[in-house]
Design a protein around this motif. Structure first.
Motif, PDB file in Angstrom:
ATOM      1  N   ALA A  11       0.835  -1.203   0.000  1.00 19.04           N
ATOM      2  CA  ALA A  11       0.000   0.000   0.000  1.00 19.04           C
ATOM      3  C   ALA A  11       0.869   1.252   0.000  1.00 19.04           C
ATOM      4  N   SER A  12       0.960   1.902  -1.155  1.00 23.27           N
ATOM      5  CA  SER A  12       1.680   3.170  -1.236  1.00 23.27           C
ATOM      6  C   SER A  12       0.818   4.339  -0.789  1.00 23.27           C
ATOM      7  N   THR A  34       3.721  -0.908   3.936  1.00 20.16           N
ATOM      8  CA  THR A  34       3.314   0.419   3.486  1.00 20.16           C
ATOM      9  C   THR A  34       4.455   1.401   3.712  1.00 20.16           C
ATOM     10  N   TRP A  43      -5.424   2.112   9.959  1.00 18.86           N
ATOM     11  CA  TRP A  43      -5.454   0.756   9.425  1.00 18.86           C
ATOM     12  C   TRP A  43      -6.341  -0.130  10.303  1.00 18.86           C
ATOM     13  N   THR A  53       6.982  -1.132   7.483  1.00 25.78           N
ATOM     14  CA  THR A  53       7.033   0.111   6.717  1.00 25.78           C
ATOM     15  C   THR A  53       8.404   0.259   6.071  1.00 25.78           C
TER      16      THR A  53
END
Length: 398
Positions: A11-12, A34, A43, A53
């Motif tokens: 997830a960008s 992400t 989230w 991350t």
């Protein structure tokens, strides 16, 4: 006891909680990677088993990171939650030999040049275009295709980086500024007319669900000049909607989608009365279009995407859930207020409100298309007065 299925999600941007929830509800183990700056977003933590991350989800770092995770974990599927993650997920699948969309097909859904060439070669109408590569071909295009033209980056999402140009001088100036980056662009004929989007669910190359909407103003116009964004469901019984569905099926077939969800855009030409393919993405539509579709039909695109992937992994047939065929309209804009007050928009058809700083948005739904269109028209005027703020176009989606 069999080990649970492990789904790795990229997830960008902050999105996809419904996908994560659907996976967890079906007993999956979920891993989310992400960006560091998205660490504190809302989230659905109860649906995430492992959370990582990175500064950016780019190669080769993401390849190294996921390969390291795979030393001690069996990753069954890799899912991109954002358009910018589609090619990254494909590269990871190729590297790990994980089932799913590979590099070539992902390119058709990310590269605006690749998808146009493939569509054109498959007999699908597209605006005239030229790759910004060979200057003789570029000059010939500008001589034979009257301006204005649309100058587009090949791999940005949606309307990001797109601009309308009116003269060859503008093009040459842009190319001078781009230098070695200019081959990552294309130049396209500008076709005036309303823009439509079709969102679909695909299982084993068959379109099992599709729904069409018409934008109020073309997204490029809203992105470039600001204003209020609207879109509303089209009547599926009308010939123009059926024509869109047929064209969308041809696009999905030509680009090679096997299973998943798609979001495609088409323009109806005011000059010749035909639909032309603009672009397609292998993802859930952005700008809260997922909420719009659910308001009209009861179908959650994120949830069904998860169900399709898991059904295939388990060797089971996918069955589309029962759904409605109502109509819905979405309205959004940037807001002057940090927390816009939408309480005065109290019609019973209002079914959803956006909660995001400096944004105003809501969805109306009704069995009557006329009522939806009526409310959107009234609300658009009020949004301009009550909330609208205009900022220069960004080089990234909001």
């Amino acid at each position: 006891m069999d080990a649970p299925i492990t789904i790795l999600c990229l997830a960008s941007y902050f999105k996809g909680n419904a996908f994560l929830r659907a996976c967890k509800e079906q007993g999956c183990r979920t891993i989310l990677i992400t960006k560091e700056k998205l660490r504190d977003e809302a989230w659905d933590w109860e649906s995430i088993d492992e959370f990582f991350t990175m500064p950016e989800l780019v190669k080769p770092d993401i390849l190294y990171a996921v390969a390291y995770l795979a030393r001690t974990r069996t990753i069954d599927r890799i899912i991109p939650l954002d358009d910018y993650d589609v090619e990254t997920a494909a590269a990871l699948r190729e590297h790990l030999r994980t089932p799913g969309m590979g590099d070539t097909t992902a390119r058709y859904f990310r590269d605006k040049l690749a998808m146009r060439v493939q569509a054109r070669d498959s007999g699908i109408p597209v605006p005239n275009f030229v790759h910004v590569l060979n200057y003789d071909r570029l000059r010939a295009f500008m001589e034979n295709t009257p301006p204005p033209w649309v100058f587009k980056p090949r791999s940005e999402a949606g309307s990001v980086g797109i601009k309308k140009v009116d003269s060859p001088e503008e093009i040459w100036r842009s190319l001078e500024e781009l230098g070695d980056q200019q081959s990552f662009y294309l130049l396209e004929q500008f076709i005036p007319g309303p823009v439509h989007h079709v969102d679909a669910i695909v299982s084993e190359r068959e379109v099992l669900f599709n729904i069409a909407h018409r934008y109020g103003r073309p997204p490029m116009d809203v992105f470039q000049t600001g204003g209020v964004f609207t879109t509303h469901t089209m009547d599926p019984s009308q010939p123009e909607t059926q024509a869109l569905f047929d064209l969308n099926r041809r696009v999905i077939q030509a680009l090679g989608m096997v299973r998943g969800v798609t979001h495609a855009e088409f323009i109806w030409s005011e000059q010749d009365g035909r639909f032309y393919f603009l672009e397609a993405a292998a993802r859930v539509g952005g700008a809260n279009i997922d909420e719009l579709i659910q308001a009209a039909t009861g179908v959650n695109m994120w949830r069904e995407w998860a169900r399709i992937e898991l059904a295939h992994l388990r060797g089971e047939p996918y069955t589309l859930p029962a759904h409605r065929q109502d109509f819905a309209g979405l309205i959004l804009c940037l807001a002057r207020q940090e927390h816009p007050d939408l309480s005065s928009y109290a019609d019973p058809e209002v079914v959803w409100r956006l909660h995001k700083e400096h944004h105003a948005g809501l969805i109306v739904a009704s069995p009557s298309l006329e009522r939806v269109v009526e409310l959107l028209a009234a609300y658009e005027a009020r949004f301009r007065e009550d909330f609208l703020a205009v900022l220069p176009p960004s080089d990234k989606p909001a």
